[in-house]
Design a protein around this motif. Structure first.
Motif, PDB file in Angstrom:
ATOM      1  N   LEU A 206     -36.724  12.853   1.787  1.00 23.71           N
ATOM      2  CA  LEU A 206     -35.594  12.219   2.464  1.00 23.71           C
ATOM      3  C   LEU A 206     -35.611  10.710   2.244  1.00 23.71           C
ATOM      4  CD1 LEU A 206     -35.938  14.205   5.814  1.00 23.71           C
ATOM      5  CD2 LEU A 206     -34.464  14.754   3.865  1.00 23.71           C
ATOM      6  N   ASN A 207     -34.459  10.096   2.454  1.00 25.49           N
ATOM      7  CA  ASN A 207     -34.320   8.670   2.161  1.00 25.49           C
ATOM      8  C   ASN A 207     -34.727   7.752   3.305  1.00 25.49           C
ATOM      9  OD1 ASN A 207     -33.223   8.953  -0.518  1.00 25.49           O
ATOM     10  ND2 ASN A 207     -31.305   9.604   0.430  1.00 25.49           N
ATOM     11  N   ASN A 208     -34.601   8.230   4.536  1.00 21.42           N
ATOM     12  CA  ASN A 208     -34.849   7.335   5.673  1.00 21.42           C
ATOM     13  C   ASN A 208     -35.076   8.148   6.943  1.00 21.42           C
ATOM     14  OD1 ASN A 208     -32.153   7.965   6.770  1.00 21.42           O
ATOM     15  ND2 ASN A 208     -31.411   6.728   5.042  1.00 21.42           N
ATOM     16  N   HIS A 210     -33.211   8.260   9.648  1.00 23.59           N
ATOM     17  CA  HIS A 210     -32.007   8.913  10.145  1.00 23.59           C
ATOM     18  C   HIS A 210     -31.871  10.307   9.530  1.00 23.59           C
ATOM     19  CE1 HIS A 210     -30.562   5.395  12.266  1.00 23.59           C
ATOM     20  NE2 HIS A 210     -30.764   4.656  11.180  1.00 23.59           N
ATOM     21  N   GLU A 211     -32.138  10.404   8.240  1.00 31.04           N
ATOM     22  CA  GLU A 211     -32.101  11.721   7.593  1.00 31.04           C
ATOM     23  C   GLU A 211     -33.197  12.628   8.144  1.00 31.04           C
ATOM     24  OE1 GLU A 211     -32.101  11.593   3.366  1.00 31.04           O
ATOM     25  OE2 GLU A 211     -30.249  10.417   3.232  1.00 31.04           O
ATOM     26  N   GLU A 214     -32.003  14.052  11.384  1.00 31.01           N
ATOM     27  CA  GLU A 214     -31.025  15.107  11.092  1.00 31.01           C
ATOM     28  C   GLU A 214     -31.732  16.382  10.634  1.00 31.01           C
ATOM     29  OE1 GLU A 214     -28.436  13.451   8.185  1.00 31.01           O
ATOM     30  OE2 GLU A 214     -27.468  12.060   9.601  1.00 31.01           O
ATOM     31  N   TRP A 215     -32.803  16.234   9.886  1.00 35.63           N
ATOM     32  CA  TRP A 215     -33.548  17.403   9.421  1.00 35.63           C
ATOM     33  C   TRP A 215     -34.155  18.147  10.600  1.00 35.63           C
ATOM     34  CZ3 TRP A 215     -38.485  19.390   9.532  1.00 35.63           C
ATOM     35  CH2 TRP A 215     -38.778  20.375   8.598  1.00 35.63           C
TER      36      TRP A 215
END
Length: 218
Positions: A206-208, A210-211, A214-215
């Protein structure tokens, strides 16, 4: 938020995962080598050793360094690092992520290449003292990618490998998880590139943060 995928224990790396400290670590390493007159390692090599203990990092960056140089370079590194420590902040979304995971019943932990003194200072500066159920540092255990820190964290809170997931920004984190038998997620906003992280077993890259939230909420 429902507890995600049966992971009761979420273990975080610190530098480059929760704290945006990669640039300061790289700069401090290059400064230290400059100050004692040794060949300056590349930014790529300095980024690669993030997550390792300082001793293992120095062995990688300067394998022929003698003991006296090692002691001096560590002092110079720490001098520059702490002089600029107030410039380092948590990645955007870190506090929200930790609050939501804690509220949903997850156990939270840290397994880091930092020293105990360094981690304690960072926890105090960020207001995260008391958030984590347990923490382990490289000067208390074996350095990553040895799985010892993960085993010690799991033992401390009474969790199994099936209940545990490791979150980190380096291949050292993902390799530690692989060796311990836990699942892992790689984050690309830190020290190591997506391509390198993707070569090791992972539930997601993941990039960050926040992602990552969400995961967990998916």
């Amino acid at each position: 938020m429902a507890k995600s995928r049966a992971y009761d224990l979420v273990v975080f790396d610190w530098d480059g995962t929760l704290m945006d400290s990669t640039a300061n670590i790289v700069n401090a390493l290059q400064y230290a080598f400059t100050e004692i007159g040794l060949p300056i390692p590349s930014r790529e090599d300095c980024a690669y050793v993030i997550g390792l203990s300082l001793q293992d990092a120095m062995k990688y960056l300067a394998p022929t360094m003698n003991e006296s140089d090692y002691q001096e370079i560590v002092l110079k590194y720490r001098e520059h690092y702490f002089e600029n420590a107030n410039q380092m902040v948590l990645y955007d979304g870190a506090t929200q992520l930790l609050e939501k995971l804690e509220a949903s019943g997850h156990f939270l932990a840290v397994a880091t290449g930092k020293s105990r003194l360094g981690l304690n200072d960072a926890l105090k500066a960020t207001g995260l003292e008391g958030v984590f159920h347990t923490t382990r540092c490289a000067d208390e255990s074996f350095s990553k990618p040895n799985p010892a820190m993960l085993f010690e964290v799991m033992d401390r809170v009474g969790m199994t490998v099936e209940q545990t997931i490791m979150i980190g920004d380096t291949t050292h984190d993902l390799q530690m998880a692989k060796s311990a038998g836990t699942h892992a997620i790689g984050l690309t906003h830190g020290a190591h590139a997506k391509e390198a992280l993707s070569k090791l077993p992972n539930r997601a890259i993941l990039n960050n943060l926040h992602e990552l939230l969400e995961w967990f909420e998916a």
